[in-house]
Design a protein around this motif. Structure first.
Motif, PDB file in Angstrom:
ATOM      1  N   SER A  72      37.995  40.453  51.221  1.00 49.53           N
ATOM      2  CA  SER A  72      37.956  40.265  49.762  1.00 49.53           C
ATOM      3  C   SER A  72      38.797  39.048  49.393  1.00 49.53           C
ATOM      4  O   SER A  72      39.620  38.584  50.201  1.00 49.53           O
ATOM      5  CB  SER A  72      38.513  41.491  49.030  1.00 49.53           C
ATOM      6  OG  SER A  72      39.900  41.613  49.278  1.00 49.53           O
ATOM      7  N   ALA A  73      38.613  38.588  48.161  1.00 51.91           N
ATOM      8  CA  ALA A  73      39.485  37.510  47.671  1.00 51.91           C
ATOM      9  C   ALA A  73      40.890  38.050  47.449  1.00 51.91           C
ATOM     10  O   ALA A  73      41.866  37.317  47.565  1.00 51.91           O
ATOM     11  CB  ALA A  73      38.924  36.931  46.375  1.00 51.91           C
ATOM     12  N   THR A  74      40.984  39.341  47.128  1.00 56.68           N
ATOM     13  CA  THR A  74      42.305  39.942  46.955  1.00 56.68           C
ATOM     14  C   THR A  74      43.094  39.824  48.258  1.00 56.68           C
ATOM     15  O   THR A  74      44.267  39.434  48.253  1.00 56.68           O
ATOM     16  CB  THR A  74      42.171  41.430  46.540  1.00 56.68           C
ATOM     17  OG1 THR A  74      41.282  41.506  45.429  1.00 56.68           O
ATOM     18  CG2 THR A  74      43.502  42.035  46.166  1.00 56.68           C
ATOM     19  N   ASP A 176      43.061  30.234  43.197  1.00 58.83           N
ATOM     20  CA  ASP A 176      42.174  31.396  43.095  1.00 58.83           C
ATOM     21  C   ASP A 176      40.781  30.860  42.754  1.00 58.83           C
ATOM     22  O   ASP A 176      40.495  30.508  41.609  1.00 58.83           O
ATOM     23  CB  ASP A 176      42.679  32.365  42.012  1.00 58.83           C
ATOM     24  CG  ASP A 176      41.837  33.637  41.948  1.00 58.83           C
ATOM     25  OD1 ASP A 176      40.655  33.579  42.325  1.00 58.83           O
ATOM     26  OD2 ASP A 176      42.358  34.673  41.499  1.00 58.83           O
ATOM     27  N   HIS A 179      35.708  32.532  41.628  1.00 58.01           N
ATOM     28  CA  HIS A 179      34.487  32.274  40.844  1.00 58.01           C
ATOM     29  C   HIS A 179      33.745  31.029  41.299  1.00 58.01           C
ATOM     30  O   HIS A 179      32.785  30.619  40.650  1.00 58.01           O
ATOM     31  CB  HIS A 179      34.848  32.087  39.366  1.00 58.01           C
ATOM     32  CG  HIS A 179      35.284  33.349  38.712  1.00 58.01           C
ATOM     33  ND1 HIS A 179      35.382  33.480  37.355  1.00 58.01           N
ATOM     34  CD2 HIS A 179      35.632  34.549  39.229  1.00 58.01           C
ATOM     35  CE1 HIS A 179      35.793  34.694  37.061  1.00 58.01           C
ATOM     36  NE2 HIS A 179      35.964  35.368  38.186  1.00 58.01           N
ATOM     37  N   SER A 206      35.843  34.588  46.722  1.00 58.61           N
ATOM     38  CA  SER A 206      35.340  35.967  46.736  1.00 58.61           C
ATOM     39  C   SER A 206      33.840  35.980  47.009  1.00 58.61           C
ATOM     40  O   SER A 206      33.104  35.145  46.468  1.00 58.61           O
ATOM     41  CB  SER A 206      35.589  36.632  45.379  1.00 58.61           C
ATOM     42  OG  SER A 206      34.959  37.906  45.345  1.00 58.61           O
ATOM     43  N   LYS A 211      29.278  37.586  42.812  1.00 62.88           N
ATOM     44  CA  LYS A 211      29.792  36.220  42.889  1.00 62.88           C
ATOM     45  C   LYS A 211      28.697  35.222  43.297  1.00 62.88           C
ATOM     46  O   LYS A 211      27.568  35.619  43.586  1.00 62.88           O
ATOM     47  CB  LYS A 211      30.971  36.166  43.858  1.00 62.88           C
ATOM     48  CG  LYS A 211      32.171  36.980  43.389  1.00 62.88           C
ATOM     49  CD  LYS A 211      32.743  36.432  42.095  1.00 62.88           C
ATOM     50  CE  LYS A 211      34.107  36.966  41.750  1.00 62.88           C
ATOM     51  NZ  LYS A 211      34.181  38.364  41.367  1.00 62.88           N
TER      52      LYS A 211
HETATM   53  C1  LIG Z   1      39.651  35.458  39.367  1.00 64.58           C
HETATM   54  C2  LIG Z   1      39.495  36.517  40.403  1.00 64.58           C
HETATM   55  N1  LIG Z   1      40.366  36.563  41.423  1.00 64.58           N
HETATM   56  C3  LIG Z   1      40.258  37.482  42.392  1.00 64.58           C
HETATM   57  C4  LIG Z   1      39.262  38.418  42.380  1.00 64.58           C
HETATM   58  C5  LIG Z   1      39.175  39.449  43.461  1.00 64.58           C
HETATM   59  O1  LIG Z   1      38.031  39.291  44.222  1.00 64.58           O
HETATM   60  P1  LIG Z   1      37.633  40.420  45.287  1.00 64.58           P
HETATM   61  O2  LIG Z   1      36.882  41.470  44.539  1.00 64.58           O
HETATM   62  O3  LIG Z   1      36.780  39.699  46.285  1.00 64.58           O
HETATM   63  O4  LIG Z   1      38.891  40.919  45.854  1.00 64.58           O
HETATM   64  C6  LIG Z   1      38.329  38.429  41.337  1.00 64.58           C
HETATM   65  C7  LIG Z   1      37.267  39.429  41.305  1.00 64.58           C
HETATM   66  O5  LIG Z   1      36.421  39.502  40.493  1.00 64.58           O
HETATM   67  C8  LIG Z   1      38.449  37.451  40.327  1.00 64.58           C
HETATM   68  O6  LIG Z   1      37.585  37.432  39.299  1.00 64.58           O
END
Ligand SMILES: Cc1ncc(COP(=O)(O)O)c(C=O)c1O
Length: 412
Positions: A72-74, A176, A179, A206, A211
């Protein structure tokens, strides 16, 4: 087989009969199916050669030295924060107009977020407020060591001002880029277009299902030009194991691995990476379609009172339009933003809001933030709506969304 057909048929039938418009629908084709099948036949389902392939292709696409695929991006943001060397007790600038991931990864390590208001023209982090917050922190003796700009809706932050700030205040940048995928900005400093700011340590993408491209629902990647950061992040993403541990079951790999640090279980699977590989080939094509759809939206929206669009500035930005966000002048409309969303839903048109800024959520209010601390983001929150947008959206669907909006707003 029949069940799948029946389900798909019913779904399409319902959509056509009710003229429903989903908020998002991923574009999954034969290529994704072929790649998945190839992984299933190969028998190695978790992190392996498909992840390597995806990482190399994505690095080439962005123009960076390394990519590390994660789930994930998180996870990408979390590992970037750890690997950057930002320490507990230090502070990091983050926009209040973001998804919670950007900030929660700081709390995990007792790093203090300093929330920054947004620029009303495109809802990215305000350069003016960022500088103001840094000066206030300096006065109070707070040690600020990082900044996480968020590229909103597919339009990147103009990173020239971030680079100036970083030089003046000695900060580390983690982008980050959840998007983005195909986005670029033109740097007046460097007289070049960039997909990644040359000064940032890492950039976090992400591949969540809505996305720009997806790895099958969940996924992310860290892009970096640093060998050291790439190695650290790779190891952290798989329990802190020595970096080639995933090869231990192969003939070439070593059966033994070493645990070199405290790590996490954030690796991406080969099944996901195989979908990502197929999607990446089509990324520019998807963007082209989203940009065309936005142009159609803008044409139909012309003349509808009380609606405005965010600035996209095409001469300085390639906007990948992950989202199409409009602003409603709620002082002059018959319905509030929330009523409008509800009424659109009743008419089977699904919209969303990106976002309720962090300082308005109860957890953050308990940290002492108030609505008036961030006037631009608070004001914008009551006005914004994200309209349905995906590569395969049709002109008829866009017309239906705009026409319904018009009727609800004007009572016509
Ligand atoms: C700006 C932003 N950062 C981080 C994330 C986290 O992405 P992920 O769901 O892949 O962890 C999102 C998810 O929508 C996001 O909009």
């Amino acid at each position: 087989m029949y069940e799948v057909f029946e389900y798909t048929y019913n779904w399409f039938f319902t959509e056509i009969m009710t003229q429903s418009v989903p908020f998002f629908r991923p574009s999954i084709g034969q290529e994704e199916q072929d790649n998945i099948l190839s992984v299933l036949k190969n028998g190695w389902l978790t992190t392996g050669i498909w992840c390597k392939k995806f990482e190399q292709a994505f690095a080439e696409y962005i123009g960076v030295k390394h990519c590390v695929a994660v789930n994930s991006a998180t996870a990408a943001l979390h590992l970037s924060v750890i690997a950057s060397g930002i320490r507990p007790g230090e502070a990091v600038l983050v926009p209040t107009m973001t998804f919670v991931s950007t900030v929660e990864v700081l709390y995990y390590h007792n790093i203090h977020p300093i929330l920054v208001d947004c620029d009303p023209k495109d809802l990215t982090m305000s350069a003016q407020d960022a500088r103001c917050k840094l000066l206030q922190a300096r006065e109070k003796g707070v040690r600020v060591t990082g900044v996480i700009p968020v590229h909103y809706a597919g339009k990147m932050v103009q990173m020239d001002w971030v680079e100036s700030l970083v030089e003046e205040f000695d900060l580390k940048i983690i982008e980050d880029a959840a998007h983005c995928c195909c986005s670029k900005y033109f740097s007046n400093r460097h007289k070049k277009w960039f997909k990644k700011c040359p000064t940032s340590l890492t950039q976090c993408y992400s591949f969540y299902c809505t996305k720009c491209i997806t790895t099958g629902g969940e996924g992310g990647i860290v892009a970096t030009d640093s060998d050291e950061l790439a190695n650290k992040i790779r190891s952290l993403s798989l329990h802190g194991l020595s970096t080639n541990a995933w090869e231990r079951f192969s003939e070439q790999g070593d059966a033994f691995y070493d645990i070199t640090t405290l790590g996490y279980k954030y690796n991406l699977t080969d099944v996901a990476a195989a979908i990502g590989c197929a999607q990446l080939v089509k990324a520019d094509h998807f963007t082209k379609h989203r940009i065309q759809a936005v142009a159609i939206y803008k044409k139909f929206l012309q003349g509808i009172p009380h609606i405005s669009c965010l600035q996209d500035e095409p001469e300085h930005f390639l906007h990948s339009y992950h989202l199409f966000v409009i602003k409603l002048n709620t002082m002059q409309t018959l319905v509030s933003r929330d009523q409008l969303i509800q009424q659109l839903k009743i008419k089977h048109i699904v919209t969303s809001v990106h976002w309720k800024p962090l300082h308005l959520h109860s957890f953050y209010q308990k940290q002492g933030y108030t609505a008036s601390s961030f006037p631009e983001a608070t004001h914008a929150f009551n006005q914004i709506i994200s309209l349905p947008l995906f590569p395969d959206i049709t002109e008829e669907q866009i017309y239906h969304v705009v026409n319904t909006l018009k009727k609800l707003l004007t009572g016509g």
